[in-house]
Write a protein that holds these residues in place. Structure first.
Motif, PDB file in Angstrom:
ATOM      1  N   ASN A  73      15.348  34.688  14.573  1.00  0.00           N
ATOM      2  CA  ASN A  73      15.085  33.300  14.199  1.00  0.00           C
ATOM      3  C   ASN A  73      16.298  32.422  14.463  1.00  0.00           C
ATOM      4  O   ASN A  73      16.167  31.294  14.937  1.00  0.00           O
ATOM      5  CB  ASN A  73      14.696  33.199  12.719  1.00  0.00           C
ATOM      6  N   TYR A  74      17.470  32.932  14.144  1.00  0.00           N
ATOM      7  CA  TYR A  74      18.707  32.181  14.386  1.00  0.00           C
ATOM      8  C   TYR A  74      18.896  31.911  15.875  1.00  0.00           C
ATOM      9  O   TYR A  74      19.217  30.789  16.272  1.00  0.00           O
ATOM     10  CB  TYR A  74      19.907  32.944  13.820  1.00  0.00           C
ATOM     11  N   GLU A  75      18.686  32.941  16.709  1.00  0.00           N
ATOM     12  CA  GLU A  75      18.849  32.774  18.161  1.00  0.00           C
ATOM     13  C   GLU A  75      17.880  31.726  18.721  1.00  0.00           C
ATOM     14  O   GLU A  75      18.279  30.859  19.491  1.00  0.00           O
ATOM     15  CB  GLU A  75      18.624  34.104  18.882  1.00  0.00           C
ATOM     16  N   VAL A  76      16.621  31.819  18.325  1.00  0.00           N
ATOM     17  CA  VAL A  76      15.618  30.883  18.839  1.00  0.00           C
ATOM     18  C   VAL A  76      15.894  29.473  18.327  1.00  0.00           C
ATOM     19  O   VAL A  76      15.841  28.503  19.099  1.00  0.00           O
ATOM     20  CB  VAL A  76      14.193  31.345  18.464  1.00  0.00           C
ATOM     21  N   THR A  77      16.226  29.327  17.063  1.00  0.00           N
ATOM     22  CA  THR A  77      16.515  28.009  16.496  1.00  0.00           C
ATOM     23  C   THR A  77      17.726  27.383  17.156  1.00  0.00           C
ATOM     24  O   THR A  77      17.711  26.191  17.491  1.00  0.00           O
ATOM     25  CB  THR A  77      16.743  28.122  14.973  1.00  0.00           C
ATOM     26  N   LYS A  78      18.763  28.171  17.366  1.00  0.00           N
ATOM     27  CA  LYS A  78      19.973  27.664  18.016  1.00  0.00           C
ATOM     28  C   LYS A  78      19.661  27.186  19.436  1.00  0.00           C
ATOM     29  O   LYS A  78      20.147  26.150  19.873  1.00  0.00           O
ATOM     30  CB  LYS A  78      21.048  28.750  18.049  1.00  0.00           C
ATOM     31  N   ASP A  79      18.809  27.937  20.120  1.00  0.00           N
ATOM     32  CA  ASP A  79      18.465  27.568  21.494  1.00  0.00           C
ATOM     33  C   ASP A  79      17.600  26.306  21.541  1.00  0.00           C
ATOM     34  O   ASP A  79      17.717  25.504  22.461  1.00  0.00           O
ATOM     35  CB  ASP A  79      17.739  28.725  22.181  1.00  0.00           C
ATOM     36  N   VAL A  80      16.746  26.123  20.548  1.00  0.00           N
ATOM     37  CA  VAL A  80      15.885  24.939  20.513  1.00  0.00           C
ATOM     38  C   VAL A  80      16.704  23.689  20.165  1.00  0.00           C
ATOM     39  O   VAL A  80      16.490  22.619  20.731  1.00  0.00           O
ATOM     40  CB  VAL A  80      14.731  25.145  19.502  1.00  0.00           C
ATOM     41  N   ASN A  84      21.410  22.867  25.854  1.00  0.00           N
ATOM     42  CA  ASN A  84      21.365  23.868  26.929  1.00  0.00           C
ATOM     43  C   ASN A  84      20.444  25.015  26.530  1.00  0.00           C
ATOM     44  O   ASN A  84      20.458  25.466  25.395  1.00  0.00           O
ATOM     45  CB  ASN A  84      22.757  24.436  27.206  1.00  0.00           C
ATOM     46  N   TYR A  85      19.682  25.490  27.496  1.00  0.00           N
ATOM     47  CA  TYR A  85      18.829  26.647  27.245  1.00  0.00           C
ATOM     48  C   TYR A  85      19.567  27.905  27.662  1.00  0.00           C
ATOM     49  O   TYR A  85      20.079  28.006  28.763  1.00  0.00           O
ATOM     50  CB  TYR A  85      17.517  26.540  28.026  1.00  0.00           C
ATOM     51  N   ASN A  86      19.618  28.876  26.755  1.00  0.00           N
ATOM     52  CA  ASN A  86      20.276  30.153  27.031  1.00  0.00           C
ATOM     53  C   ASN A  86      19.266  31.259  27.288  1.00  0.00           C
ATOM     54  O   ASN A  86      19.612  32.427  27.268  1.00  0.00           O
ATOM     55  CB  ASN A  86      21.177  30.539  25.850  1.00  0.00           C
ATOM     56  N   MET A  87      18.033  30.878  27.505  1.00  0.00           N
ATOM     57  CA  MET A  87      16.979  31.880  27.695  1.00  0.00           C
ATOM     58  C   MET A  87      17.178  32.638  29.002  1.00  0.00           C
ATOM     59  O   MET A  87      17.571  32.072  30.006  1.00  0.00           O
ATOM     60  CB  MET A  87      15.600  31.212  27.709  1.00  0.00           C
ATOM     61  N   LYS A  88      16.883  33.933  28.924  1.00  0.00           N
ATOM     62  CA  LYS A  88      16.817  34.788  30.099  1.00  0.00           C
ATOM     63  C   LYS A  88      15.531  35.598  29.957  1.00  0.00           C
ATOM     64  O   LYS A  88      15.565  36.770  29.596  1.00  0.00           O
ATOM     65  CB  LYS A  88      18.034  35.698  30.160  1.00  0.00           C
ATOM     66  N   PRO A  89      14.383  34.940  30.203  1.00  0.00           N
ATOM     67  CA  PRO A  89      13.106  35.615  29.945  1.00  0.00           C
ATOM     68  C   PRO A  89      12.844  36.742  30.934  1.00  0.00           C
ATOM     69  O   PRO A  89      13.335  36.742  32.063  1.00  0.00           O
ATOM     70  CB  PRO A  89      12.079  34.499  30.099  1.00  0.00           C
ATOM     71  N   GLY A  90      12.085  37.703  30.467  1.00  0.00           N
ATOM     72  CA  GLY A  90      11.692  38.816  31.311  1.00  0.00           C
ATOM     73  C   GLY A  90      10.596  39.626  30.655  1.00  0.00           C
ATOM     74  O   GLY A  90      10.368  39.543  29.449  1.00  0.00           O
ATOM     75  N   ILE A  91       9.926  40.411  31.471  1.00  0.00           N
ATOM     76  CA  ILE A  91       8.884  41.301  30.972  1.00  0.00           C
ATOM     77  C   ILE A  91       9.329  42.728  31.242  1.00  0.00           C
ATOM     78  O   ILE A  91       9.740  43.056  32.352  1.00  0.00           O
ATOM     79  CB  ILE A  91       7.528  41.014  31.648  1.00  0.00           C
TER      80      ILE A  91
END
Length: 159
Positions: A73-80, A84-91
């Protein structure tokens, strides 16, 4: 095991009735007191002790899951919140140790409840789970953490 659980719940309600305080902390204290009493009685009778090993594992798993939940939750909230977006999405394709439908469902729920992860698909042979991860920095580390922290501990409780 079910018998010990029901006796523990009964002792909890007896404790709450004797104290006359129907509160969360009193209920938890009554449960812990009932657990201790049943443990002492079963220890002297040499009865089945599976319940007394499983309950602490369940509470430890709940605490571990809540820690992981708060961290995600902290990671997602901080990113929102940050610009800057820190996402590195992947499957990822995750090979499961879970075999039954119940085990697979519980594992999928634990994954889906954690922010930043969602189960995308399940293979037809129910051996692999495809998971979308919002912050996939290291695939092997994620798989190892999922295997050791979530799945293995969940299966210890269920089996």
């Amino acid at each position: 095991m079910l018998q010990n659980f029901l006796l523990n719940i009964l002792l909890t309600f007896v404790w709450v009735a004797l104290t006359g305080q129907l509160g969360y902390t009193n209920f938890v204290f009554g449960y812990a007191l009932g657990f201790f009493i049943l443990w002492m009685v079963n220890k002297s009778v040499n009865a089945s002790t599976e319940y007394f090993y499983r309950v602490p594992k369940i509470f430890a798993f709940i605490l571990l899951f809540f820690y992981d939940l708060m961290k995600a939750n902290y990671e997602v909230t901080k990113d929102v919140i940050t610009p800057n977006y820190n996402m590195k999405p992947g499957i990822i394709k995750y090979e499961m140790e879970a075999k039954t439908d119940f085990e697979i469902t519980m594992l999928a729920n634990m994954i889906a409840l954690t922010p930043g992860t969602v189960v995308v698909d399940l293979s037809k042979n129910k051996k692999f789970m495809y998971i979308h991860v919002m912050y996939l920095t290291n695939k092997e580390e994620f798989i190892e953490r999922l295997s050791s922290r979530i799945e293995r501990k969940l299966l210890e409780i269920i089996r």
